[in-house]
Motif scaffolding. Structure first.
Motif, short mmCIF file in Angstrom:
data_model
loop_
_atom_site.label_atom_id
_atom_site.label_comp_id
_atom_site.label_asym_id
_atom_site.label_seq_id
_atom_site.Cartn_x
_atom_site.Cartn_y
_atom_site.Cartn_z
N LEU A 102 0.83 -1.20 0.00
CA LEU A 102 0.00 0.00 0.00
C LEU A 102 0.87 1.26 0.00
O LEU A 102 0.56 2.24 -0.68
N ALA A 103 1.96 1.23 0.78
CA ALA A 103 2.86 2.38 0.83
C ALA A 103 3.51 2.62 -0.52
O ALA A 103 3.57 3.77 -1.01
N ILE A 104 3.98 1.58 -1.17
CA ILE A 104 4.62 1.72 -2.48
C ILE A 104 3.61 2.20 -3.51
O ILE A 104 3.93 3.05 -4.36
N SER A 105 2.40 1.68 -3.46
CA SER A 105 1.35 2.10 -4.40
C SER A 105 1.08 3.59 -4.28
O SER A 105 0.96 4.31 -5.28
N ASP A 106 0.99 4.07 -3.04
CA ASP A 106 0.74 5.50 -2.81
C ASP A 106 1.91 6.35 -3.32
O ASP A 106 1.70 7.38 -3.97
N LEU A 107 3.13 5.92 -3.05
CA LEU A 107 4.30 6.67 -3.49
C LEU A 107 4.41 6.71 -5.01
O LEU A 107 4.78 7.73 -5.59
N SER A 155 3.84 10.10 -10.15
CA SER A 155 3.36 9.95 -11.53
C SER A 155 3.29 11.31 -12.21
O SER A 155 3.13 12.36 -11.56
N TYR A 156 3.39 11.31 -13.52
CA TYR A 156 3.46 12.54 -14.32
C TYR A 156 2.28 13.48 -14.07
O TYR A 156 2.43 14.70 -14.08
N GLU A 157 1.10 12.90 -13.86
CA GLU A 157 -0.09 13.74 -13.71
C GLU A 157 -0.26 14.32 -12.31
O GLU A 157 -1.04 15.26 -12.11
N SER A 158 0.45 13.82 -11.31
CA SER A 158 0.26 14.28 -9.94
C SER A 158 0.88 15.65 -9.71
O SER A 158 1.97 15.95 -10.21
N GLU A 159 0.20 16.47 -8.93
CA GLU A 159 0.72 17.79 -8.59
C GLU A 159 1.97 17.66 -7.74
O GLU A 159 2.04 16.83 -6.82
N LEU A 160 3.00 18.45 -8.06
CA LEU A 160 4.25 18.48 -7.31
C LEU A 160 4.92 17.11 -7.23
O LEU A 160 5.54 16.75 -6.24
N SER A 161 4.83 16.34 -8.32
CA SER A 161 5.43 15.01 -8.34
C SER A 161 6.94 15.05 -8.19
O SER A 161 7.56 14.11 -7.67
N GLN A 202 11.70 0.00 -5.93
CA GLN A 202 10.30 -0.39 -6.15
C GLN A 202 9.48 0.76 -6.74
O GLN A 202 8.61 0.54 -7.59
N VAL A 203 9.76 1.98 -6.32
CA VAL A 203 8.98 3.12 -6.79
C VAL A 203 9.40 3.53 -8.20
O VAL A 203 8.56 3.80 -9.06
#
Length: 270
Positions: free
Chosen positions: A233-238, A243-249, A267-268
């Motif tokens: 779950l932690a890796i999925s959130d990170l 990701s390109y679309e996320s704000e302040l990635s 992993q990320v």
């Protein structure tokens, strides 16, 4: 800062390109500077047009191309990376003629938060050498801007760190002295650290990532099944946060690379 992806097979709407080409042709045929300025003034609507503005916004998921924020830097402007009117340099008095021939060239446009665009204004320093000229073919490629360009690999030169004032833009680790100077110049010219709200927003992203990193490590004390679930779950959130679309990635990436373990980074980002 993150490099803006502009697919080779993507171009602005054809009707906008047709209008822009017609004005650029008239601009090239102008008899003098006064006539050129009049043409640019009369056609400002073109770079403010929703057709080009919305197309550019769509390339980076409605984020400012310099700050990667969606609203912390105020309303969006279509910025001319190379100023169209006049050009000033950092710490120098006076101005030079701008890049008027690029006024209606979409490749010179960058989506920019209003407060950053106002700070940037017509400042466009060079590392060294002469400014490009419309009379010298290929001179743009030979120019050495000090201002980082988010449509190039320049974006990788900027990282982030936490301090008492929030999360601030800094030069990436390992950059050479020339690139470090370019990063510092860019941060100053566009005011990348001057907006408290933006610094706090970046800090919120940093802290959220740090908490996930802590939860990943803390899962080591849980039973095997729960440990695997919590870590997944932690890796999925990170992954979502970088990701390109996320704000302040790019802030999330900086936090993970600087705070996270090699195992987490693999992993990320693997």
């Amino acid at each position: 800062m993150r490099k803006i992806r502009i697919p080779e097979d993507k171009t602005p709407p054809i009707d906008w390109l047709t209008d822009a080409k017609a004005v650029s042709t008239a601009l090239a045929g102008a008899a003098n500077e006064a006539e050129r300025n009049a043409i640019i003034e009369a056609n400002q609507r073109l770079w403010r047009d929703a057709r080009i503005r919305d197309w550019l916004l769509g390339l980076f998921h409605d984020k400012c191309w310099y700050s990667e924020a969606q609203e912390a830097v105020s309303a969006y402007h279509v910025d001319h990376y190379r100023p169209k009117g006049q050009v000033t340099d950092v710490g120098r008095v006076g101005a030079e003629p701008g890049y008027w021939w690029l006024a209606f060239e979409w490749q010179n446009y960058r989506i920019c938060g209003q407060l950053i665009n106002v700070k940037k204004n017509d400042v466009f320093p060079l590392v060294s050498g002469h400014r490009a000229s419309p009379d010298i073919p290929g001179s743009l490629k030979l120019e050495a801007p000090a201002l980082l360009d988010p449509t190039t690999d320049d974006a990788r030169l900027v990282s982030f760190e936490m301090d008492e004032d929030g999360c601030r833009a800094v030069p990436s680790v390992g950059v050479d002295e020339e690139d470090r100077a370019r990063v510092i110049t860019t941060i100053d010219v566009i005011g990348l650290n001057r907006l408290d709200r933006l610094n706090r927003k970046r800090a919120d992203v940093w802290e959220a990532c740090r908490e996930k990193l802590v939860s990943y490590e803390a899962a080591s004390s849980e039973p095997p099944a729960l440990k695997r679930l919590q870590r997944a779950l932690a890796i999925s959130d990170l992954k979502k946060r970088v990701s390109y679309e996320s704000e302040l990635s790019s802030v999330a990436e900086a936090c993970i690379r600087k705070v996270g373990s090699e195992v987490i980074c693999a992993q990320v980002f693997g």
